[in-house]
Write a protein that holds these residues in place. Structure first.
Motif, PDB file in Angstrom:
ATOM      1  N   LEU A  20       0.826  -1.202   0.000  1.00 15.02           N
ATOM      2  CA  LEU A  20       0.000   0.000   0.000  1.00 15.02           C
ATOM      3  C   LEU A  20       0.864   1.256   0.000  1.00 15.02           C
ATOM      4  CD1 LEU A  20      -2.773  -0.879   2.631  1.00 15.02           C
ATOM      5  CD2 LEU A  20      -3.000  -0.843   0.139  1.00 15.02           C
ATOM      6  N   PRO A  21       0.388   2.326  -0.616  1.00 10.84           N
ATOM      7  CA  PRO A  21       1.093   3.609  -0.475  1.00 10.84           C
ATOM      8  C   PRO A  21       1.111   4.024   0.989  1.00 10.84           C
ATOM      9  CG  PRO A  21      -1.083   3.921  -1.470  1.00 10.84           C
ATOM     10  CD  PRO A  21      -0.836   2.448  -1.446  1.00 10.84           C
ATOM     11  N   THR A  22       2.198   4.628   1.412  1.00 12.13           N
ATOM     12  CA  THR A  22       2.362   4.971   2.821  1.00 12.13           C
ATOM     13  C   THR A  22       2.432   6.483   3.013  1.00 12.13           C
ATOM     14  OG1 THR A  22       4.784   4.852   2.713  1.00 12.13           O
ATOM     15  CG2 THR A  22       3.598   2.823   3.274  1.00 12.13           C
ATOM     16  N   PHE A  23       2.219   6.897   4.243  1.00 11.77           N
ATOM     17  CA  PHE A  23       2.393   8.295   4.606  1.00 11.77           C
ATOM     18  C   PHE A  23       2.976   8.361   6.012  1.00 11.77           C
ATOM     19  CE2 PHE A  23      -1.557   7.247   6.639  1.00 11.77           C
ATOM     20  CZ  PHE A  23      -1.648   8.082   7.746  1.00 11.77           C
ATOM     21  N   GLY A 114      -3.884  14.807   8.537  1.00 10.03           N
ATOM     22  CA  GLY A 114      -3.221  15.687   7.600  1.00 10.03           C
ATOM     23  C   GLY A 114      -3.094  15.107   6.205  1.00 10.03           C
ATOM     24  N   LEU A 115      -4.016  14.220   5.821  1.00 10.99           N
ATOM     25  CA  LEU A 115      -3.966  13.574   4.511  1.00 10.99           C
ATOM     26  C   LEU A 115      -4.707  14.408   3.469  1.00 10.99           C
ATOM     27  CD1 LEU A 115      -4.750   9.837   5.404  1.00 10.99           C
ATOM     28  CD2 LEU A 115      -2.541  10.809   4.767  1.00 10.99           C
ATOM     29  N   GLU A 116      -4.115  14.546   2.294  1.00 14.50           N
ATOM     30  CA  GLU A 116      -4.796  15.148   1.158  1.00 14.50           C
ATOM     31  C   GLU A 116      -5.394  14.009   0.335  1.00 14.50           C
ATOM     32  OE1 GLU A 116      -2.354  17.767  -1.055  1.00 14.50           O
ATOM     33  OE2 GLU A 116      -1.880  19.049   0.657  1.00 14.50           O
ATOM     34  N   VAL A 117      -6.689  13.843   0.443  1.00 10.73           N
ATOM     35  CA  VAL A 117      -7.371  12.692  -0.142  1.00 10.73           C
ATOM     36  C   VAL A 117      -7.828  13.007  -1.563  1.00 10.73           C
ATOM     37  CG1 VAL A 117      -9.336  11.136   0.084  1.00 10.73           C
ATOM     38  CG2 VAL A 117      -8.113  11.897   2.120  1.00 10.73           C
ATOM     39  N   ARG A 138      -1.509   3.528   4.070  1.00 12.62           N
ATOM     40  CA  ARG A 138      -1.006   2.956   5.330  1.00 12.62           C
ATOM     41  C   ARG A 138       0.029   3.873   5.968  1.00 12.62           C
ATOM     42  NH1 ARG A 138       3.474   0.049   6.721  1.00 12.62           N
ATOM     43  NH2 ARG A 138       4.204  -0.046   4.559  1.00 12.62           N
ATOM     44  N   THR A 139       0.012   3.922   7.305  1.00 13.34           N
ATOM     45  CA  THR A 139       1.072   4.635   8.005  1.00 13.34           C
ATOM     46  C   THR A 139       2.391   3.915   7.764  1.00 13.34           C
ATOM     47  OG1 THR A 139       0.595   3.379  10.023  1.00 13.34           O
ATOM     48  CG2 THR A 139      -0.432   5.544   9.823  1.00 13.34           C
ATOM     49  N   GLU A 140       3.447   4.666   7.640  1.00 12.73           N
ATOM     50  CA  GLU A 140       4.730   4.087   7.247  1.00 12.73           C
ATOM     51  C   GLU A 140       5.297   3.157   8.312  1.00 12.73           C
ATOM     52  OE1 GLU A 140       8.480   5.734   4.784  1.00 12.73           O
ATOM     53  OE2 GLU A 140       7.970   6.869   6.585  1.00 12.73           O
ATOM     54  N   GLU A 141       5.110   3.496   9.575  1.00 11.31           N
ATOM     55  CA  GLU A 141       5.787   2.762  10.644  1.00 11.31           C
ATOM     56  C   GLU A 141       4.999   1.570  11.154  1.00 11.31           C
ATOM     57  OE1 GLU A 141       8.010   3.751  14.924  1.00 11.31           O
ATOM     58  OE2 GLU A 141       6.986   5.334  13.780  1.00 11.31           O
ATOM     59  N   PRO A 143       1.326  -1.191  10.977  1.00  6.60           N
ATOM     60  CA  PRO A 143       0.331  -1.789  10.070  1.00  6.60           C
ATOM     61  C   PRO A 143      -1.064  -1.225  10.305  1.00  6.60           C
ATOM     62  CG  PRO A 143       0.773  -3.300  11.862  1.00  6.60           C
ATOM     63  CD  PRO A 143       1.706  -2.135  12.052  1.00  6.60           C
ATOM     64  N   LEU A 144      -1.188   0.083  10.100  1.00  2.00           N
ATOM     65  CA  LEU A 144      -2.460   0.775  10.234  1.00  2.00           C
ATOM     66  C   LEU A 144      -2.837   1.348   8.875  1.00  2.00           C
ATOM     67  CD1 LEU A 144      -4.845   2.145  11.676  1.00  2.00           C
ATOM     68  CD2 LEU A 144      -3.278   4.000  12.332  1.00  2.00           C
ATOM     69  N   ALA A 145      -3.903   0.813   8.278  1.00  2.13           N
ATOM     70  CA  ALA A 145      -4.376   1.296   6.985  1.00  2.13           C
ATOM     71  C   ALA A 145      -5.653   2.115   7.179  1.00  2.13           C
ATOM     72  CB  ALA A 145      -4.634   0.140   6.030  1.00  2.13           C
ATOM     73  N   ILE A 146      -5.800   3.150   6.366  1.00  7.96           N
ATOM     74  CA  ILE A 146      -6.936   4.051   6.445  1.00  7.96           C
ATOM     75  C   ILE A 146      -7.737   3.974   5.152  1.00  7.96           C
ATOM     76  CG2 ILE A 146      -7.665   6.441   6.813  1.00  7.96           C
ATOM     77  CD1 ILE A 146      -6.140   5.323   9.172  1.00  7.96           C
ATOM     78  N   LEU A 147      -9.052   3.870   5.283  1.00 19.47           N
ATOM     79  CA  LEU A 147      -9.958   4.072   4.145  1.00 19.47           C
ATOM     80  C   LEU A 147     -10.660   5.397   4.401  1.00 19.47           C
ATOM     81  CD1 LEU A 147     -11.619   0.605   3.413  1.00 19.47           C
ATOM     82  CD2 LEU A 147      -9.605   1.626   2.354  1.00 19.47           C
ATOM     83  N   PRO A 148     -10.160   6.489   3.815  1.00 22.12           N
ATOM     84  CA  PRO A 148     -10.695   7.817   4.126  1.00 22.12           C
ATOM     85  C   PRO A 148     -11.977   8.099   3.361  1.00 22.12           C
ATOM     86  CG  PRO A 148      -8.957   8.002   2.501  1.00 22.12           C
ATOM     87  CD  PRO A 148      -9.062   6.536   2.853  1.00 22.12           C
ATOM     88  N   THR A 149     -12.615   9.173   3.735  1.00 24.79           N
ATOM     89  CA  THR A 149     -13.779   9.630   2.987  1.00 24.79           C
ATOM     90  C   THR A 149     -13.725  11.134   2.863  1.00 24.79           C
ATOM     91  OG1 THR A 149     -16.176   9.414   2.759  1.00 24.79           O
ATOM     92  CG2 THR A 149     -15.354   9.986   4.939  1.00 24.79           C
ATOM     93  N   MET A 150     -14.408  11.651   1.878  1.00 26.85           N
ATOM     94  CA  MET A 150     -14.663  13.075   1.731  1.00 26.85           C
ATOM     95  C   MET A 150     -16.173  13.253   1.793  1.00 26.85           C
ATOM     96  SD  MET A 150     -11.988  13.980  -1.339  1.00 26.85           S
ATOM     97  CE  MET A 150     -12.520  12.591  -2.350  1.00 26.85           C
TER      98      MET A 150
END
Length: 259
Positions: A20-23, A114-117, A138-141, A143-150
């Protein structure tokens, strides 16, 4: 032979957490939104560590994999608590955590991190994407993945009654075979979205705003969500006295779990 129910038939999980892409969350943004559980050295993370232990014991004891987090009314701090609980669990690094923002009208998980979705749950429900891996990050450090919404335009309830929503739940249920899935829901009294969503979840955690949530609001909220089990309540934003040594900024957060 009876035809298999597509909502319950096991499916292969779609998310490869390593791909997954990370942040990397910005520390200043986390501080602004009181997201403290990702830093084990922050003393304010301790209440969430305690909550994590009680919460995960409940999950494993009752085989619960998909849990909603809600409150009777707005401003109780449910999204902040959702993020902090998810972070505390993921920091153990033994079970991946998928945090889903299903507060379609006022989702704030991405903002709090602080995510730009560019794409979110609304795009899935509107048929613009067909897989949760297209919107997961996913957070870089940990194993926490986010499914964001707008925030979605129009009637969110109609989106939750669509086949795209049914497909979303099928994909989340598949992920729940290997991950803990936490779903940040709207307040119960905001609309009927939470009642619709709870039909597909295993249980829920209720966040109570200290000094503002009334006993009647709490009782009526739980009645509206029946027969879904409530695995606990969290009294949030409790302002303790000078003797309180366990603080979360100026508040004391603790949990009480039902049998």
């Amino acid at each position: 032979m009876a035809e298999a129910d597509p909502m319950t038939t096991p499916r292969e999980a779609l998310l490869d957490y390593t791909a997954l892409p990370t942040f990397t969350p910005d520390a200043a943004v986390l501080e602004e939104h009181k997201i403290v559980s990702l830093d084990s050295r922050d003393i304010r993370s301790r209440p969430f560590n305690l909550m994590r232990t009680k919460f995960t014991k409940q999950l494993y004891a009752h085989n619960l994999r998909m849990v909603g987090i809600t409150s009777p009314a707005p401003t109780a701090g449910k999204s902040c608590l959702s993020l902090n609980l998810a972070g505390a669990i993921a920091r153990l690094n033994d079970t991946p955590v998928l945090l889903v923002d299903l507060d379609l009208r006022r989702g704030s998980i991405a903002q709090d991190l602080g995510l730009e979705v560019q794409r979110g749950i609304g795009d899935f429900l509107e048929g613009k994407v067909g897989s949760i891996r297209d919107i997961a990050i996913r957070t870089e450090e940990f194993p926490l993945a986010i499914l964001p919404t707008m925030p979605v335009s129009g009637d969110s309830s109609s989106l939750l009654a669509s086949e795209n929503y049914a497909e979303l739940m099928r994909q989340l249920r598949a992920e729940a075979e290997k991950s803990i899935v936490l779903v940040d829901l709207p307040p119960v009294f905001a609309n009927d979205d939470t009642m619709l969503t709870m039909e597909q979840l295993d249980a829920y955690l209720m966040v109570v705003h200290s000094g503002k949530t009334t006993e009647r609001q709490l009782r009526d909220s739980m009645e509206m969500l029946r027969p879904a089990p409530c695995i606990g309540t969290v009294l949030n934003r409790y302002k303790g006295g000078l003797a309180d040594s366990y603080g979360y900024t100026s508040s004391k957060t603790y949990s009480r779990y039902y049998d």
